[in-house]
Write a protein that holds these residues in place. Sequence first.
Motif, PDB file in Angstrom:
ATOM      1  N   SER A   1       0.832  -1.190   0.000  1.00 23.21           N
ATOM      2  CA  SER A   1       0.000   0.000   0.000  1.00 23.21           C
ATOM      3  C   SER A   1       0.866   1.239   0.000  1.00 23.21           C
ATOM      4  O   SER A   1       2.025   1.208   0.419  1.00 23.21           O
ATOM      5  CB  SER A   1      -0.920   0.019   1.224  1.00 23.21           C
ATOM      6  OG  SER A   1      -0.153   0.068   2.408  1.00 23.21           O
TER       7      SER A   1
ATOM      8  N   GLN B   1      -5.605   2.418   1.669  1.00 19.05           N
ATOM      9  CA  GLN B   1      -5.978   1.806   2.928  1.00 19.05           C
ATOM     10  C   GLN B   1      -5.155   0.542   3.147  1.00 19.05           C
ATOM     11  O   GLN B   1      -4.740  -0.107   2.194  1.00 19.05           O
ATOM     12  CB  GLN B   1      -7.458   1.448   2.925  1.00 19.05           C
ATOM     13  CG  GLN B   1      -8.375   2.631   2.689  1.00 19.05           C
ATOM     14  CD  GLN B   1      -9.811   2.209   2.704  1.00 19.05           C
ATOM     15  OE1 GLN B   1     -10.300   1.646   3.689  1.00 19.05           O
ATOM     16  NE2 GLN B   1     -10.514   2.463   1.622  1.00 19.05           N
ATOM     17  N   THR B   2      -4.931   0.195   4.398  1.00 23.17           N
ATOM     18  CA  THR B   2      -4.291  -1.082   4.672  1.00 23.17           C
ATOM     19  C   THR B   2      -5.283  -2.190   4.383  1.00 23.17           C
ATOM     20  O   THR B   2      -6.494  -1.969   4.275  1.00 23.17           O
ATOM     21  CB  THR B   2      -3.836  -1.171   6.133  1.00 23.17           C
ATOM     22  OG1 THR B   2      -5.009  -1.200   6.985  1.00 23.17           O
ATOM     23  CG2 THR B   2      -2.956   0.009   6.513  1.00 23.17           C
TER      24      THR B   2
END
Length: 231
Positions: free
Chosen positions: A18, A23-24
């Motif tokens: 990422s 976003q993770t």
Amino acid sequence: MSSVIVCFLICLILPFKSSADDQTALQLLENVQSSLVEVRTVDTKTFNESNGHTKVGTYHTQGAGIILDSHGTIVTNTHIIANAPHIFVGLTDGTILEAKRIYSSDADFSFIKVDPPYPLTPITWADSSLVQAGTPIIALTNDQDNHQHVLSGEITDMINGISSNNAELLELNLNLIPGDSGGPLLDNQGHLLGLIMAKRTDADNKSYAIASNKIQREYMQQNENLITSDQ
């Protein structure tokens, strides 16, 4: 595409890459899981045995689906529900609902409908016409124990439809194996880029998803048809 077979999603957690704006994987999974469902079918057949007795066999298929609107429209692979007299959908809170098929595309996807006890959370659309080779993607999967996993990779090619210049299939560098079908292909913001469909049998790390724009076009057409028929 004789080398393409219907497949189910891999049940393996792979590294997720990422950037600062992405976003993770865990955040993404948490954000979209309420838009995902489990799809199961039940079919019963009667057989005549050689001794003159009859035997009843019950067959089940299992896959995934994606919520498209709050009223209960869901997209899944046609091969999951093909010829099934009974289709059931499991929501993330454990609610089980019976579904009916309302439309099947010429591609391997169908819309099914449930009558939800509350408004459902639809997935958000990504514009699949903007992707190119190298675009990072994320696939979310459910294994047979309903454990969710994240698979990351990238788009390697875009395949246009026979009668259009629009990309209707996305080629992916994912090595899919039997597991769950109908899972979402997402961009790094958690928007729907496609529906996982199949893999090639003659090449590792080469699979396919139905592009989101094709699914969205036919979804909008079906809604327009319903509005027209009600007038």
